[in-house]
Design a protein around this motif. Sequence first.
Motif, PDB file in Angstrom:
ATOM      1  N   ALA A  91       0.776  -1.204   0.000  1.00  0.00           N
ATOM      2  CA  ALA A  91      -0.029  -0.033  -0.076  1.00  0.00           C
ATOM      3  C   ALA A  91       0.876   1.265   0.150  1.00  0.00           C
ATOM      4  O   ALA A  91       0.398   2.461  -0.430  1.00  0.00           O
ATOM      5  N   SER A  92       2.048   1.173   0.578  1.00  0.00           N
ATOM      6  CA  SER A  92       2.935   2.384   0.480  1.00  0.00           C
ATOM      7  C   SER A  92       3.517   2.757  -0.953  1.00  0.00           C
ATOM      8  O   SER A  92       3.745   3.772  -1.105  1.00  0.00           O
ATOM      9  N   GLY A  93       3.007   1.971  -1.912  1.00  0.00           N
ATOM     10  CA  GLY A  93       3.269   2.394  -3.136  1.00  0.00           C
ATOM     11  C   GLY A  93       2.227   3.347  -3.827  1.00  0.00           C
ATOM     12  O   GLY A  93       2.359   3.682  -4.847  1.00  0.00           O
ATOM     13  N   MET A  94       1.274   3.590  -3.114  1.00  0.00           N
ATOM     14  CA  MET A  94       0.026   4.314  -3.762  1.00  0.00           C
ATOM     15  C   MET A  94       0.373   5.882  -3.995  1.00  0.00           C
ATOM     16  O   MET A  94       0.181   6.275  -5.228  1.00  0.00           O
ATOM     17  N   GLU A  95       1.357   6.357  -3.107  1.00  0.00           N
ATOM     18  CA  GLU A  95       1.593   7.613  -3.314  1.00  0.00           C
ATOM     19  C   GLU A  95       2.778   8.006  -4.415  1.00  0.00           C
ATOM     20  O   GLU A  95       2.686   8.737  -5.291  1.00  0.00           O
ATOM     21  N   PRO A  96       3.634   6.952  -4.506  1.00  0.00           N
ATOM     22  CA  PRO A  96       4.359   6.848  -5.628  1.00  0.00           C
ATOM     23  C   PRO A  96       3.913   6.632  -6.875  1.00  0.00           C
ATOM     24  O   PRO A  96       4.250   7.260  -7.880  1.00  0.00           O
ATOM     25  N   LEU A  97       3.087   5.942  -6.998  1.00  0.00           N
ATOM     26  CA  LEU A  97       2.136   5.412  -8.233  1.00  0.00           C
ATOM     27  C   LEU A  97       1.407   6.816  -8.757  1.00  0.00           C
ATOM     28  O   LEU A  97       1.529   7.247  -9.965  1.00  0.00           O
ATOM     29  N   ARG A  98       0.944   7.564  -7.935  1.00  0.00           N
ATOM     30  CA  ARG A  98       0.372   9.078  -8.163  1.00  0.00           C
ATOM     31  C   ARG A  98       1.332   9.684  -9.049  1.00  0.00           C
ATOM     32  O   ARG A  98       1.330  10.555 -10.083  1.00  0.00           O
ATOM     33  N   ARG A  99       2.725   9.903  -8.379  1.00  0.00           N
ATOM     34  CA  ARG A  99       3.755  10.735  -9.042  1.00  0.00           C
ATOM     35  C   ARG A  99       4.214  10.112 -10.288  1.00  0.00           C
ATOM     36  O   ARG A  99       4.667  10.783 -11.438  1.00  0.00           O
ATOM     37  N   ALA A 100       4.278   8.957 -10.330  1.00  0.00           N
ATOM     38  CA  ALA A 100       4.727   8.090 -11.448  1.00  0.00           C
ATOM     39  C   ALA A 100       3.905   8.345 -12.652  1.00  0.00           C
ATOM     40  O   ALA A 100       4.495   8.727 -13.835  1.00  0.00           O
ATOM     41  N   LEU A 101       2.660   8.378 -12.578  1.00  0.00           N
ATOM     42  CA  LEU A 101       1.552   8.554 -13.852  1.00  0.00           C
ATOM     43  C   LEU A 101       1.329   9.890 -13.972  1.00  0.00           C
ATOM     44  O   LEU A 101       0.557  10.245 -14.834  1.00  0.00           O
ATOM     45  N   GLU A 102       1.370  10.804 -12.992  1.00  0.00           N
ATOM     46  CA  GLU A 102       0.847  12.084 -13.150  1.00  0.00           C
ATOM     47  C   GLU A 102       1.155  12.930 -14.475  1.00  0.00           C
ATOM     48  O   GLU A 102       0.246  13.595 -15.120  1.00  0.00           O
ATOM     49  N   PRO A 103       2.306  12.647 -14.905  1.00  0.00           N
ATOM     50  CA  PRO A 103       2.760  13.226 -16.533  1.00  0.00           C
ATOM     51  C   PRO A 103       2.036  12.831 -17.748  1.00  0.00           C
ATOM     52  O   PRO A 103       1.935  13.472 -18.665  1.00  0.00           O
ATOM     53  N   PHE A 104       1.233  11.521 -17.396  1.00  0.00           N
ATOM     54  CA  PHE A 104       0.632  10.901 -18.544  1.00  0.00           C
ATOM     55  C   PHE A 104      -0.876  10.927 -18.493  1.00  0.00           C
ATOM     56  O   PHE A 104      -1.600  10.715 -19.473  1.00  0.00           O
ATOM     57  N   ALA A 110      -5.739   3.935 -21.466  1.00  0.00           N
ATOM     58  CA  ALA A 110      -6.332   2.914 -20.964  1.00  0.00           C
ATOM     59  C   ALA A 110      -5.626   1.868 -20.039  1.00  0.00           C
ATOM     60  O   ALA A 110      -4.381   1.913 -20.116  1.00  0.00           O
ATOM     61  N   PHE A 111      -6.589   1.091 -19.228  1.00  0.00           N
ATOM     62  CA  PHE A 111      -5.810   0.226 -18.206  1.00  0.00           C
ATOM     63  C   PHE A 111      -6.776  -0.744 -18.067  1.00  0.00           C
ATOM     64  O   PHE A 111      -7.883  -0.881 -18.109  1.00  0.00           O
ATOM     65  N   VAL A 112      -5.936  -2.008 -17.359  1.00  0.00           N
ATOM     66  CA  VAL A 112      -6.562  -3.081 -16.692  1.00  0.00           C
ATOM     67  C   VAL A 112      -5.690  -3.228 -15.329  1.00  0.00           C
ATOM     68  O   VAL A 112      -4.794  -2.785 -15.109  1.00  0.00           O
ATOM     69  N   MET A 113      -6.348  -4.166 -14.546  1.00  0.00           N
ATOM     70  CA  MET A 113      -5.694  -4.322 -13.185  1.00  0.00           C
ATOM     71  C   MET A 113      -5.118  -5.737 -13.175  1.00  0.00           C
ATOM     72  O   MET A 113      -5.468  -6.503 -13.952  1.00  0.00           O
ATOM     73  N   GLY A 114      -4.054  -5.839 -12.341  1.00  0.00           N
ATOM     74  CA  GLY A 114      -3.405  -7.173 -12.079  1.00  0.00           C
ATOM     75  C   GLY A 114      -3.667  -7.415 -10.538  1.00  0.00           C
ATOM     76  O   GLY A 114      -4.123  -6.875  -9.679  1.00  0.00           O
ATOM     77  N   ASP A 115      -3.277  -8.639 -10.095  1.00  0.00           N
ATOM     78  CA  ASP A 115      -3.571  -9.122  -8.903  1.00  0.00           C
ATOM     79  C   ASP A 115      -3.063  -8.193  -7.687  1.00  0.00           C
ATOM     80  O   ASP A 115      -3.398  -8.049  -6.792  1.00  0.00           O
ATOM     81  N   HIS A 116      -1.541  -7.764  -8.093  1.00  0.00           N
ATOM     82  CA  HIS A 116      -1.175  -6.872  -7.198  1.00  0.00           C
ATOM     83  C   HIS A 116      -1.527  -5.423  -7.370  1.00  0.00           C
ATOM     84  O   HIS A 116      -0.953  -4.542  -6.889  1.00  0.00           O
ATOM     85  N   VAL A 154      -6.414   2.977  -6.883  1.00  0.00           N
ATOM     86  CA  VAL A 154      -5.413   2.861  -8.164  1.00  0.00           C
ATOM     87  C   VAL A 154      -6.388   2.735  -9.378  1.00  0.00           C
ATOM     88  O   VAL A 154      -5.862   3.270 -10.420  1.00  0.00           O
ATOM     89  N   ARG A 155      -7.546   2.340  -9.247  1.00  0.00           N
ATOM     90  CA  ARG A 155      -8.739   2.529 -10.489  1.00  0.00           C
ATOM     91  C   ARG A 155      -8.827   3.920 -10.692  1.00  0.00           C
ATOM     92  O   ARG A 155      -8.983   4.438 -11.873  1.00  0.00           O
ATOM     93  N   ASP A 156      -9.103   4.645  -9.662  1.00  0.00           N
ATOM     94  CA  ASP A 156      -9.658   6.175  -9.887  1.00  0.00           C
ATOM     95  C   ASP A 156      -8.780   6.931 -10.175  1.00  0.00           C
ATOM     96  O   ASP A 156      -8.790   7.922 -10.952  1.00  0.00           O
ATOM     97  N   LEU A 157      -7.319   6.733  -9.736  1.00  0.00           N
ATOM     98  CA  LEU A 157      -6.297   7.688 -10.272  1.00  0.00           C
ATOM     99  C   LEU A 157      -6.326   7.586 -11.842  1.00  0.00           C
ATOM    100  O   LEU A 157      -6.056   8.440 -12.287  1.00  0.00           O
ATOM    101  N   GLN A 158      -6.277   6.354 -12.260  1.00  0.00           N
ATOM    102  CA  GLN A 158      -6.270   6.266 -13.847  1.00  0.00           C
ATOM    103  C   GLN A 158      -7.394   6.576 -14.565  1.00  0.00           C
ATOM    104  O   GLN A 158      -7.377   7.679 -15.345  1.00  0.00           O
ATOM    105  N   ALA A 159      -8.563   6.344 -13.956  1.00  0.00           N
ATOM    106  CA  ALA A 159      -9.884   7.097 -14.550  1.00  0.00           C
ATOM    107  C   ALA A 159      -9.788   8.520 -14.612  1.00  0.00           C
ATOM    108  O   ALA A 159     -10.346   9.125 -15.448  1.00  0.00           O
ATOM    109  N   SER A 160      -9.329   8.894 -13.428  1.00  0.00           N
ATOM    110  CA  SER A 160      -9.262  10.630 -13.386  1.00  0.00           C
ATOM    111  C   SER A 160      -8.777  11.369 -14.567  1.00  0.00           C
ATOM    112  O   SER A 160      -9.035  12.355 -14.653  1.00  0.00           O
ATOM    113  N   ASP A 165     -11.278   2.315 -18.469  1.00  0.00           N
ATOM    114  CA  ASP A 165     -11.236   1.173 -17.477  1.00  0.00           C
ATOM    115  C   ASP A 165     -11.728   0.131 -18.331  1.00  0.00           C
ATOM    116  O   ASP A 165     -12.814  -0.105 -18.503  1.00  0.00           O
ATOM    117  N   LEU A 166     -10.581  -0.795 -18.747  1.00  0.00           N
ATOM    118  CA  LEU A 166     -11.179  -1.861 -19.452  1.00  0.00           C
ATOM    119  C   LEU A 166     -11.225  -3.409 -18.776  1.00  0.00           C
ATOM    120  O   LEU A 166     -11.200  -4.611 -19.327  1.00  0.00           O
TER     121      LEU A 166
END
Length: 346
Positions: A91-104, A110-116, A154-160, A165-166
């Motif tokens: 769960a500690s990766g959520m804030e880093p994920l926001r920063r990683a995807l922010e420029p895109f 489009a995105f799908v989810m994985g088990d992790h 994770v889902r809402d960040l990408q949908a935002s 959402d596929l």
Amino acid sequence: MSALRAAARALTGTALVGVGVLGYALVEARMPVLRRVDVPVLAPGEEPLTILHLSDLHLTGRTEERVEWVRALAGLHPDAVVNTGDNLSFASGMEPLRRALEPFLGLPGAFVMGDHDYRATAFKLPTRYLRADPRAGDDPQVEARVAELPWREVRDLQASGGWADLCNARGAIAVRGRRIDLVGVDDPHAERDAYPAPPEESAPPEAPAPSGPSAVVPSSEPSTPEGPREPAVRDRAGQPLRIGVTHAPYRRILERMSAEGVALALAGHTHGGQLCVPGFGALVTNCDLDRSRASGLSQWPGRPGAPRAAGPMYLHVSAGLGTSPYTPVRIACRPEATLLTLVPSA
């Protein structure tokens, strides 16, 4: 005594080689590379399009170098981004994920989810991956105690960012005023997949769409009562271009996509084998895909061992950017992102 000395030297030599290989494997796992691949799926006369394929970031609170490397990819200015899941390890990766995807997030995507994206990474013996189905040896009681990840975030960040959402859904994105049709599934490795019905079999929803790890989202057609919103990009057969997206490239999903005329399927999950043997390749794929297609571009169905054999659909499997935090190693399989350039077929 000489025999003992020889044995001691051999053991010492073996230990030094082992330490050297382990040291290199730890270093290689932190050496990401951008791969560039042309995919000849467009009709003659279509303008080339670029898609940045991201997968398997496996972020934690200690993966800052990976975050900065991903952010720098924005300088490629891709036409679209597709993320094939497994964004987190903890769960500690959520804030880093926001920063990683922010420029895109302002780009078509489009995105799908994985088990992790749903469940935290837990320690498991690496030897389990040598089984025909690694899940067969999992203890259900241990699995039940694995922590849930903030998958809704994770889902809402990408949908935002307007990304489609596929997860068990159809959709479309507009690239330079042209439409690309999409179809995807939730993670087949976690058995969350429910392949969406073809558009003509989809009825309008009578109630709000369900939400959850295995929710089946009603089909979203790229049209209005007046007609299509945008003209379609055409594939090499002259049909509207359709791209399929899945986290794990299980054969049952690829067969469905190929059967409905998907021109290009994108997947991750395999880590490219993660530990590969130079000259031999991946030892495992962690799914029922053959080892020869553990990463890179191939054609489906092709032939096992000869994935470049002609087939109606192209398949790109990303080796991904991360690893389990419990096995942070790679050999002959550098972490990667891929810039796919869709070009006209010769």
